[in-house]
Design a protein around this motif. Structure first.
Motif, PDB file in Angstrom:
ATOM      1  N   TYR A  64      26.713  28.865  36.327  1.00 47.43           N
ATOM      2  CA  TYR A  64      27.817  29.765  35.998  1.00 47.43           C
ATOM      3  C   TYR A  64      27.302  31.008  35.273  1.00 47.43           C
ATOM      4  O   TYR A  64      26.904  30.954  34.110  1.00 47.43           O
ATOM      5  CB  TYR A  64      28.873  29.046  35.151  1.00 47.43           C
ATOM      6  CG  TYR A  64      29.440  27.816  35.822  1.00 47.43           C
ATOM      7  CD1 TYR A  64      29.588  27.757  37.209  1.00 47.43           C
ATOM      8  CD2 TYR A  64      29.834  26.705  35.099  1.00 47.43           C
ATOM      9  CE1 TYR A  64      30.104  26.624  37.834  1.00 47.43           C
ATOM     10  CE2 TYR A  64      30.355  25.571  35.708  1.00 47.43           C
ATOM     11  CZ  TYR A  64      30.476  25.551  37.084  1.00 47.43           C
ATOM     12  OH  TYR A  64      30.985  24.436  37.703  1.00 47.43           O
ATOM     13  N   THR A 160      28.674  16.206  41.532  1.00 45.21           N
ATOM     14  CA  THR A 160      29.816  17.092  41.776  1.00 45.21           C
ATOM     15  C   THR A 160      29.672  17.708  43.167  1.00 45.21           C
ATOM     16  O   THR A 160      28.572  17.752  43.727  1.00 45.21           O
ATOM     17  CB  THR A 160      29.914  18.252  40.755  1.00 45.21           C
ATOM     18  OG1 THR A 160      29.081  19.343  41.182  1.00 45.21           O
ATOM     19  CG2 THR A 160      29.514  17.837  39.355  1.00 45.21           C
ATOM     20  N   LEU A 180      32.773  14.483  40.074  1.00 46.73           N
ATOM     21  CA  LEU A 180      33.647  15.638  39.809  1.00 46.73           C
ATOM     22  C   LEU A 180      33.985  16.277  41.153  1.00 46.73           C
ATOM     23  O   LEU A 180      33.096  16.653  41.919  1.00 46.73           O
ATOM     24  CB  LEU A 180      32.932  16.649  38.888  1.00 46.73           C
ATOM     25  CG  LEU A 180      33.731  17.881  38.426  1.00 46.73           C
ATOM     26  CD1 LEU A 180      33.088  18.462  37.161  1.00 46.73           C
ATOM     27  CD2 LEU A 180      33.849  18.968  39.480  1.00 46.73           C
ATOM     28  N   PRO A 212      42.628  23.083  38.809  1.00 44.65           N
ATOM     29  CA  PRO A 212      44.069  22.894  39.056  1.00 44.65           C
ATOM     30  C   PRO A 212      44.758  24.188  39.472  1.00 44.65           C
ATOM     31  O   PRO A 212      45.857  24.143  40.014  1.00 44.65           O
ATOM     32  CB  PRO A 212      44.594  22.416  37.685  1.00 44.65           C
ATOM     33  CG  PRO A 212      43.604  22.948  36.698  1.00 44.65           C
ATOM     34  CD  PRO A 212      42.275  22.894  37.392  1.00 44.65           C
ATOM     35  N   HIS A 214      43.360  26.146  41.657  1.00 48.98           N
ATOM     36  CA  HIS A 214      42.700  26.412  42.940  1.00 48.98           C
ATOM     37  C   HIS A 214      41.720  27.586  42.789  1.00 48.98           C
ATOM     38  O   HIS A 214      41.677  28.493  43.620  1.00 48.98           O
ATOM     39  CB  HIS A 214      43.753  26.717  44.022  1.00 48.98           C
ATOM     40  CG  HIS A 214      43.390  26.200  45.376  1.00 48.98           C
ATOM     41  ND1 HIS A 214      42.941  24.921  45.609  1.00 48.98           N
ATOM     42  CD2 HIS A 214      43.397  26.813  46.607  1.00 48.98           C
ATOM     43  CE1 HIS A 214      42.713  24.762  46.895  1.00 48.98           C
ATOM     44  NE2 HIS A 214      42.957  25.892  47.522  1.00 48.98           N
ATOM     45  N   MET A 215      40.936  27.538  41.720  1.00 48.49           N
ATOM     46  CA  MET A 215      39.955  28.577  41.375  1.00 48.49           C
ATOM     47  C   MET A 215      40.620  29.961  41.357  1.00 48.49           C
ATOM     48  O   MET A 215      40.131  30.914  41.973  1.00 48.49           O
ATOM     49  CB  MET A 215      38.755  28.565  42.319  1.00 48.49           C
ATOM     50  CG  MET A 215      37.983  27.255  42.279  1.00 48.49           C
ATOM     51  SD  MET A 215      36.323  27.300  42.996  1.00 48.49           S
ATOM     52  CE  MET A 215      36.631  27.682  44.712  1.00 48.49           C
ATOM     53  N   LEU A 256      49.641  23.714  36.602  1.00 46.53           N
ATOM     54  CA  LEU A 256      48.964  22.885  35.597  1.00 46.53           C
ATOM     55  C   LEU A 256      49.772  21.615  35.332  1.00 46.53           C
ATOM     56  O   LEU A 256      49.208  20.517  35.253  1.00 46.53           O
ATOM     57  CB  LEU A 256      48.756  23.680  34.295  1.00 46.53           C
ATOM     58  CG  LEU A 256      47.738  24.829  34.382  1.00 46.53           C
ATOM     59  CD1 LEU A 256      47.706  25.625  33.078  1.00 46.53           C
ATOM     60  CD2 LEU A 256      46.330  24.323  34.705  1.00 46.53           C
ATOM     61  N   GLY A 271      39.632  26.141  34.032  1.00 46.45           N
ATOM     62  CA  GLY A 271      38.707  27.200  33.617  1.00 46.45           C
ATOM     63  C   GLY A 271      39.375  28.070  32.566  1.00 46.45           C
ATOM     64  O   GLY A 271      40.421  28.664  32.827  1.00 46.45           O
TER      65      GLY A 271
HETATM   66  P1  NAD Z   1      40.745  26.988  37.829  1.00 49.90           P
HETATM   67  O1  NAD Z   1      41.553  26.512  38.964  1.00 49.90           O
HETATM   68  O2  NAD Z   1      40.795  26.220  36.569  1.00 49.90           O
HETATM   69  O3  NAD Z   1      41.097  28.538  37.588  1.00 49.90           O
HETATM   70  C1  NAD Z   1      40.458  29.298  36.603  1.00 49.90           C
HETATM   71  C2  NAD Z   1      41.134  30.659  36.476  1.00 49.90           C
HETATM   72  O4  NAD Z   1      42.461  30.487  35.996  1.00 49.90           O
HETATM   73  C3  NAD Z   1      40.465  31.585  35.449  1.00 49.90           C
HETATM   74  O5  NAD Z   1      40.573  32.907  35.925  1.00 49.90           O
HETATM   75  C4  NAD Z   1      41.311  31.419  34.201  1.00 49.90           C
HETATM   76  O6  NAD Z   1      41.269  32.524  33.329  1.00 49.90           O
HETATM   77  C5  NAD Z   1      42.679  31.252  34.792  1.00 49.90           C
HETATM   78  N1  NAD Z   1      43.592  30.483  33.919  1.00 49.90           N
HETATM   79  C6  NAD Z   1      43.319  29.403  33.167  1.00 49.90           C
HETATM   80  N2  NAD Z   1      44.427  28.949  32.561  1.00 49.90           N
HETATM   81  C7  NAD Z   1      45.431  29.770  32.945  1.00 49.90           C
HETATM   82  C8  NAD Z   1      46.816  29.800  32.683  1.00 49.90           C
HETATM   83  N3  NAD Z   1      47.407  28.893  31.914  1.00 49.90           N
HETATM   84  N4  NAD Z   1      47.553  30.766  33.252  1.00 49.90           N
HETATM   85  C9  NAD Z   1      46.995  31.667  34.071  1.00 49.90           C
HETATM   86  N5  NAD Z   1      45.675  31.696  34.375  1.00 49.90           N
HETATM   87  C10 NAD Z   1      44.911  30.743  33.809  1.00 49.90           C
HETATM   88  O7  NAD Z   1      39.250  27.068  38.385  1.00 49.90           O
HETATM   89  P2  NAD Z   1      37.799  26.756  37.840  1.00 49.90           P
HETATM   90  O8  NAD Z   1      37.516  27.467  36.578  1.00 49.90           O
HETATM   91  O9  NAD Z   1      36.901  26.983  39.001  1.00 49.90           O
HETATM   92  O10 NAD Z   1      37.777  25.193  37.593  1.00 49.90           O
HETATM   93  C11 NAD Z   1      37.802  24.618  36.315  1.00 49.90           C
HETATM   94  C12 NAD Z   1      36.447  24.105  35.879  1.00 49.90           C
HETATM   95  O11 NAD Z   1      36.049  23.003  36.687  1.00 49.90           O
HETATM   96  C13 NAD Z   1      35.277  25.101  35.995  1.00 49.90           C
HETATM   97  O12 NAD Z   1      35.269  26.007  34.904  1.00 49.90           O
HETATM   98  C14 NAD Z   1      34.102  24.161  36.013  1.00 49.90           C
HETATM   99  O13 NAD Z   1      33.834  23.691  34.702  1.00 49.90           O
HETATM  100  C15 NAD Z   1      34.636  22.990  36.861  1.00 49.90           C
HETATM  101  N6  NAD Z   1      34.296  23.137  38.299  1.00 49.90           N
HETATM  102  C16 NAD Z   1      33.180  22.530  38.768  1.00 49.90           C
HETATM  103  C17 NAD Z   1      32.798  22.681  40.087  1.00 49.90           C
HETATM  104  C18 NAD Z   1      31.556  21.979  40.584  1.00 49.90           C
HETATM  105  O14 NAD Z   1      30.948  21.242  39.861  1.00 49.90           O
HETATM  106  N7  NAD Z   1      31.139  22.207  41.808  1.00 49.90           N
HETATM  107  C19 NAD Z   1      33.559  23.468  40.952  1.00 49.90           C
HETATM  108  C20 NAD Z   1      34.715  24.068  40.468  1.00 49.90           C
HETATM  109  C21 NAD Z   1      35.082  23.882  39.137  1.00 49.90           C
END
Ligand code: NAD
Length: 316
Positions: A64, A160, A180, A212, A214-215, A256, A271
């Motif tokens: 990251y 993961t 994960l 949750p 969807h990134m 969420l 995230g």
């Molecule tokens: P996510 O679905 O959690 O989305 C993150 C985005 O949503 C960021 O822009 C954040 O600022 C925003 N956000 C967070 N809370 C919010 C809210 N309440 N309202 C509006 N926007 C909000 O996606 P992610 O960050 O990719 O996934 C969560 C975590 O999972 C990652 O940080 C990582 O630690 C892990 N992850 C791991 C893998 C892997 O291992 N291959 C892949 C994806 C994610």
């Protein structure tokens, strides 16, 4: 899974491990500026607020922001490391930079521990295993991680990745403590339940659900450019955000609430990089989704839901 709930946070056991994870997990990938530039002092406040409010599970990776997220998380956790369950990853270091060799795994964790300012992590995960060679992951990577566990550098080990069948194939061939998965259980997709959960339960493997939102797709600002979903998915999310606003509701909050109310995973990783993100996640964790609105949004998403994209060497 055993539930304990001091205050408002619920904690769940990660498979057969001794780790009790907060139902809301702190995904630290945004600390690597992958969703846009982060203000470091605000990230520090977000990490501390999360800990104060009972979030004890933090997930990061050297991938990251090419080590930036680990650097910032290590800095933010100074003095509070022992209060939390810390997970990082090994094997993936850049978009096209992987090293799943035994030597690479050892070098990877040594460097991560320095950045994270600690002598061990609670969970070490092979990152995005579908990009590796299955026989190498099974015969070399996971055994190298087990040796690091014996040496006390990691309390538990996991894998993961994106394609569920790749994760299952590896976990069938070599025991792991956790899996994960990301973008397989949220408002836009729910195949985690039918494909992975019973497999993991039979083997007492802990499951962590990531992304949750969807990134970023299910946020008001939408997803970053690198997002792999096709345009129809982003368009549907925009329509859903408008519909929620018209109803005085908030799409990310609904998303969420939907993911947090799924009890079969130890933690849902969101995230986060600001105190506002943390507060919104905590608020969502305290209340169930509005059933009527949820149904409307699920209907709206039905033409694009359960869409998966190719990743790594896997076919799906
Ligand atoms: P996510 O679905 O959690 O989305 C993150 C985005 O949503 C960021 O822009 C954040 O600022 C925003 N956000 C967070 N809370 C919010 C809210 N309440 N309202 C509006 N926007 C909000 O996606 P992610 O960050 O990719 O996934 C969560 C975590 O999972 C990652 O940080 C990582 O630690 C892990 N992850 C791991 C893998 C892997 O291992 N291959 C892949 C994806 C994610």
């Amino acid at each position: 899974n055993q539930d304990i709930a001091p205050g408002t946070m619920t904690y769940r056991q990660l498979g057969a491990t001794e780790l009790m994870l907060s139902m809301v997990g702190f995904g630290a990938s945004p600390l690597g500026d992958v969703f846009g530039a982060v203000e470091p002092q605000e990230a520090l406040r977000a990490v501390n607020l999360a800990i104060d409010e009972g979030i004890n599970f933090f997930d990061v990776s050297p991938y990251y922001g090419r080590t930036l997220a680990e650097e910032r998380l290590g800095w933010a956790l100074e003095g509070r490391r022992e209060k939390i369950i810390l997970a990082t990853k090994c094997g993936r270091y850049g978009t096209d930079s992987f090293d799943f060799s035994s030597k690479g795994i050892r070098n990877g964790i040594e460097a991560s521990l320095k950045r994270l300012r600690t002598d061990h992590v609670d969970l070490l995960q092979a990152h995005d295993v579908e990009f590796g060679d299955v026989s190498q992951i099974v015969e070399e990577t996971v055994p190298a991680m087990r040796r690091l566990q014996e040496e006390g550098k990691a309390r538990y080990i996991g894998i993961t990745g994106y394609p569920l069948l790749s994760l299952i194939a590896i976990a069938k061939a070599v025991p792991v403590d956790s899996i994960l998965s990301y973008c397989h259980y949220n408002l836009m997709i729910d195949d985690l339940n039918s494909i992975l959960i019973s497999f993991a339960e039979e083997r007492s493997i802990g499951v962590i659900n990531a992304s949750p939102l969807h990134m970023g797709v299910l946020t008001d600002g939408g997803a970053p450019d690198w997002h792999p979903a096709p345009a129809e998915v982003h368009e549907a999310a925009k329509k859903a955000a408008t519909l929620c606003r018209e109803r005085g509701a908030d799409l990310p909050e609904l998303a969420l609430q939907f993911s947090f109310s799924y009890p079969k995973v130890a933690s849902t990783l969101v995230g986060m990089s600001s105190t506002e993100d943390v507060r919104r996640s905590l608020r969502a964790a305290m209340s169930p989704p509005d059933r009527d609105l949820l149904q409307r949004i699920q209907e709206l998403f039905s033409p694009v839901s359960n869409h998966v994209w190719p990743s790594g060497n896997a076919r799906t």
